[in-house]
Design a protein around this motif. Sequence first.
Motif, PDB file in Angstrom:
ATOM      1  N   ASP A  16       2.571  77.330  82.207  1.00  0.00           N
ATOM      2  CA  ASP A  16       1.796  77.149  80.968  1.00  0.00           C
ATOM      3  C   ASP A  16       1.272  75.820  80.739  1.00  0.00           C
ATOM      4  OD1 ASP A  16       2.591  79.712  80.089  1.00  0.00           O
ATOM      5  OD2 ASP A  16       4.426  79.240  79.554  1.00  0.00           O
ATOM      6  N   GLY A  17       1.383  75.102  81.805  1.00  0.00           N
ATOM      7  CA  GLY A  17       0.825  73.624  81.982  1.00  0.00           C
ATOM      8  C   GLY A  17       2.079  72.674  81.361  1.00  0.00           C
ATOM      9  N   TYR A  18       1.755  71.462  81.478  1.00  0.00           N
ATOM     10  CA  TYR A  18       2.597  70.606  81.040  1.00  0.00           C
ATOM     11  C   TYR A  18       1.816  69.273  80.190  1.00  0.00           C
ATOM     12  CZ  TYR A  18       5.964  66.764  81.461  1.00  0.00           C
ATOM     13  OH  TYR A  18       6.980  65.663  81.368  1.00  0.00           O
ATOM     14  N   GLU A  19       2.293  68.651  79.218  1.00  0.00           N
ATOM     15  CA  GLU A  19       1.889  67.805  78.350  1.00  0.00           C
ATOM     16  C   GLU A  19       2.590  66.466  78.853  1.00  0.00           C
ATOM     17  OE1 GLU A  19       1.242  66.358  73.603  1.00  0.00           O
ATOM     18  OE2 GLU A  19       1.719  68.321  74.032  1.00  0.00           O
ATOM     19  N   ILE A  20       1.725  65.582  79.179  1.00  0.00           N
ATOM     20  CA  ILE A  20       2.215  64.281  79.720  1.00  0.00           C
ATOM     21  C   ILE A  20       2.928  63.733  78.492  1.00  0.00           C
ATOM     22  CG2 ILE A  20       2.039  62.163  81.050  1.00  0.00           C
ATOM     23  CD1 ILE A  20       0.063  63.574  82.677  1.00  0.00           C
ATOM     24  N   PRO A  21       4.047  62.894  78.447  1.00  0.00           N
ATOM     25  CA  PRO A  21       4.328  62.165  77.143  1.00  0.00           C
ATOM     26  C   PRO A  21       3.493  60.847  76.974  1.00  0.00           C
ATOM     27  CG  PRO A  21       6.393  62.656  78.526  1.00  0.00           C
ATOM     28  CD  PRO A  21       5.041  62.953  79.455  1.00  0.00           C
ATOM     29  N   SER A  22       3.408  60.778  75.734  1.00  0.00           N
ATOM     30  CA  SER A  22       2.382  59.648  75.414  1.00  0.00           C
ATOM     31  C   SER A  22       2.880  58.189  75.735  1.00  0.00           C
ATOM     32  CB  SER A  22       2.078  59.729  73.862  1.00  0.00           C
ATOM     33  OG  SER A  22       3.347  59.767  73.049  1.00  0.00           O
ATOM     34  N   GLU A  23       4.237  58.286  75.488  1.00  0.00           N
ATOM     35  CA  GLU A  23       4.613  57.060  75.930  1.00  0.00           C
ATOM     36  C   GLU A  23       4.517  56.566  77.651  1.00  0.00           C
ATOM     37  OE1 GLU A  23       8.357  59.971  75.542  1.00  0.00           O
ATOM     38  OE2 GLU A  23       6.333  59.270  74.574  1.00  0.00           O
ATOM     39  N   LEU A  24       4.718  57.582  78.245  1.00  0.00           N
ATOM     40  CA  LEU A  24       4.417  57.358  79.716  1.00  0.00           C
ATOM     41  C   LEU A  24       2.929  56.818  79.965  1.00  0.00           C
ATOM     42  CD1 LEU A  24       5.769  57.539  82.530  1.00  0.00           C
ATOM     43  CD2 LEU A  24       5.223  59.768  82.781  1.00  0.00           C
ATOM     44  N   LEU A  25       2.088  57.525  79.348  1.00  0.00           N
ATOM     45  CA  LEU A  25       0.546  57.145  79.476  1.00  0.00           C
ATOM     46  C   LEU A  25       0.416  55.737  78.997  1.00  0.00           C
ATOM     47  CD1 LEU A  25      -0.941  60.408  78.180  1.00  0.00           C
ATOM     48  CD2 LEU A  25      -0.835  59.767  80.529  1.00  0.00           C
ATOM     49  N   GLN A  26       1.152  55.398  77.930  1.00  0.00           N
ATOM     50  CA  GLN A  26       0.840  53.940  77.331  1.00  0.00           C
ATOM     51  C   GLN A  26       1.524  53.093  78.164  1.00  0.00           C
ATOM     52  OE1 GLN A  26       2.776  54.250  73.436  1.00  0.00           O
ATOM     53  NE2 GLN A  26       1.166  55.474  72.599  1.00  0.00           N
ATOM     54  N   LYS A  27       2.728  53.226  78.994  1.00  0.00           N
ATOM     55  CA  LYS A  27       3.456  52.342  79.816  1.00  0.00           C
ATOM     56  C   LYS A  27       2.334  51.997  80.859  1.00  0.00           C
ATOM     57  CE  LYS A  27       7.138  52.042  83.078  1.00  0.00           C
ATOM     58  NZ  LYS A  27       8.280  52.527  83.709  1.00  0.00           N
ATOM     59  N   TYR A  28       1.536  52.886  81.328  1.00  0.00           N
ATOM     60  CA  TYR A  28       0.724  52.506  82.536  1.00  0.00           C
ATOM     61  C   TYR A  28      -0.828  52.385  82.036  1.00  0.00           C
ATOM     62  CZ  TYR A  28       4.244  53.926  85.526  1.00  0.00           C
ATOM     63  OH  TYR A  28       5.474  54.012  86.193  1.00  0.00           O
ATOM     64  N   SER A  29      -0.954  51.881  80.759  1.00  0.00           N
ATOM     65  CA  SER A  29      -2.172  51.616  80.174  1.00  0.00           C
ATOM     66  C   SER A  29      -3.273  52.687  80.159  1.00  0.00           C
ATOM     67  CB  SER A  29      -2.700  50.451  80.598  1.00  0.00           C
ATOM     68  OG  SER A  29      -1.925  49.174  80.646  1.00  0.00           O
ATOM     69  N   LEU A  30      -3.070  53.872  79.998  1.00  0.00           N
ATOM     70  CA  LEU A  30      -3.823  55.119  80.067  1.00  0.00           C
ATOM     71  C   LEU A  30      -3.783  55.629  78.610  1.00  0.00           C
ATOM     72  CD1 LEU A  30      -2.389  56.960  83.125  1.00  0.00           C
ATOM     73  CD2 LEU A  30      -4.512  55.645  82.900  1.00  0.00           C
ATOM     74  N   ASN A  31      -4.883  54.849  77.806  1.00  0.00           N
ATOM     75  CA  ASN A  31      -4.682  55.100  76.260  1.00  0.00           C
ATOM     76  C   ASN A  31      -5.992  55.708  75.703  1.00  0.00           C
ATOM     77  OD1 ASN A  31      -2.069  53.358  76.000  1.00  0.00           O
ATOM     78  ND2 ASN A  31      -3.423  51.595  76.549  1.00  0.00           N
ATOM     79  N   THR A  32      -6.872  55.764  76.477  1.00  0.00           N
ATOM     80  CA  THR A  32      -8.219  56.275  76.031  1.00  0.00           C
ATOM     81  C   THR A  32      -8.106  57.868  76.248  1.00  0.00           C
ATOM     82  OG1 THR A  32      -9.552  55.986  78.100  1.00  0.00           O
ATOM     83  CG2 THR A  32      -9.279  54.348  76.542  1.00  0.00           C
ATOM     84  N   SER A  33      -9.065  58.510  75.512  1.00  0.00           N
ATOM     85  CA  SER A  33      -9.135  60.139  75.591  1.00  0.00           C
ATOM     86  C   SER A  33      -9.817  60.239  77.033  1.00  0.00           C
ATOM     87  CB  SER A  33     -10.146  60.336  74.555  1.00  0.00           C
ATOM     88  OG  SER A  33     -11.572  59.753  74.687  1.00  0.00           O
ATOM     89  N   ALA A  34     -10.517  59.449  77.497  1.00  0.00           N
ATOM     90  CA  ALA A  34     -10.927  59.565  79.138  1.00  0.00           C
ATOM     91  C   ALA A  34      -9.878  59.583  80.064  1.00  0.00           C
ATOM     92  CB  ALA A  34     -12.063  58.398  79.264  1.00  0.00           C
ATOM     93  N   ASP A  35      -8.958  58.847  79.595  1.00  0.00           N
ATOM     94  CA  ASP A  35      -7.667  58.353  80.509  1.00  0.00           C
ATOM     95  C   ASP A  35      -6.790  59.923  80.379  1.00  0.00           C
ATOM     96  OD1 ASP A  35      -8.316  55.838  81.258  1.00  0.00           O
ATOM     97  OD2 ASP A  35      -7.163  54.999  79.654  1.00  0.00           O
ATOM     98  N   ILE A  36      -6.842  60.301  79.184  1.00  0.00           N
ATOM     99  CA  ILE A  36      -5.860  61.513  79.140  1.00  0.00           C
ATOM    100  C   ILE A  36      -6.548  62.852  79.764  1.00  0.00           C
ATOM    101  CG2 ILE A  36      -4.862  63.170  77.360  1.00  0.00           C
ATOM    102  CD1 ILE A  36      -4.626  60.631  75.380  1.00  0.00           C
ATOM    103  N   SER A  37      -7.786  63.007  79.720  1.00  0.00           N
ATOM    104  CA  SER A  37      -8.527  63.809  80.214  1.00  0.00           C
ATOM    105  C   SER A  37      -8.468  63.954  81.659  1.00  0.00           C
ATOM    106  CB  SER A  37     -10.098  63.688  79.905  1.00  0.00           C
ATOM    107  OG  SER A  37     -10.209  63.901  78.711  1.00  0.00           O
ATOM    108  N   LEU A  38      -8.450  62.439  82.262  1.00  0.00           N
ATOM    109  CA  LEU A  38      -8.445  62.545  83.877  1.00  0.00           C
ATOM    110  C   LEU A  38      -6.924  62.730  84.408  1.00  0.00           C
ATOM    111  CD1 LEU A  38      -9.125  60.931  86.405  1.00  0.00           C
ATOM    112  CD2 LEU A  38      -8.073  58.928  85.651  1.00  0.00           C
TER     113      LEU A  38
END
Length: 363
Positions: A117-139
């Motif tokens: 069913d897919g997997y939602e990457i935790p926002s704190e992990l994305l923020q830790k690696y400076s992946l903060n934009t909608s484009a980063d999340i889509s990537l």
Amino acid sequence: MKSIIKNQIVTALLFSITVLNAQSQSLNERPRNSKDIISVEFLKNIEFLGFVLHIGDTEADYSQTFTNHPLRLFLDKKREQLRNEESISRVFELGEELSYSLFVELFTKMDELPHNDGYEIPSELLQKYSLNTSADISLMQEIMEQVYIFYEQSEFELFWKTHQEWYKGALKEINEIKPDNVLIDVLENFYGQQFAKYKIIPSLTFWPGPGFGFEGENIAFFVLGPFNHDLKFNNTERLKTLAIHEFGHAFANHILETSCINIIEETRPLFDPIAESMYSQSYPGWSYSVNEHFVRAGEVLVPEMMNNKSLSESNLFFNTEEKNFIYLSFIVDQLRKYRILEGLSYEESVQKTLEDLKKKFMP
């Protein structure tokens, strides 16, 4: 004079270890006085990540690196079969600019594959690696979609199930030589912090040498590749140094990345003399280098606190002479002064050491 200083160090250590042991009694759920304080576990996700890196890295010549090992020969065969799959090509194309650490941490912390069913990457992990934009999340979402596709195409489940004999042998090998509670007690004493659990996550599909240390929910853990091309983990001193280093990241990183941000920024010019050697070791900036300097200072001071002079001295020599951590000796001396002799907190000791570093080496 030397004897006076030595007595001061011993007195300070005995006092702080006594305090720590008193504090430790609150962690009754944690095993004490045995090697069970550190667990060892292979993770299917991490083995799949190593599998992906082996097959998708078109520049590496793994056949020459791991000649004749049955597991690696099997991986080489799979590499020839799968390297042109669109999914693996897309994973490497999309993730080209992202760090290995991001994926190691993600694959360690996420639910076990496959994810139907897919997997939602935790926002704190994305923020830790400076992946903060909608484009980063889509990537990242697109990368993970290709990962799921390749997981099925590669028949990794079959690989995982049919090679368990190698994993059982490696697990036994590591459990026989892993550090015990003495090392953990000294680490906790030095950093003035505790985790309820400590875990080593080895990998047989990773290349030899790497280590990646992280913290989770009251747990410190690290991922490591084999020690040599025979896929062995049979070096006690190396495992001890890796444990000091990688668990050290769990203790030190959050301090360096929060309360020390300003002074690290002020000392950024100190990166210039070591930039080339740091880039070659995958430390692409001063903040990364500062973290490594302080964690490697632990490699020197923790064995010193355990009366392992030879390991302490060899770690200092290796990191300064072979790895070009030119500020390490100074940082070790200042941390010893502030943390061990004066008994300041680790955070205060780091802050004062960075201020001293600025005064000593900045124009």
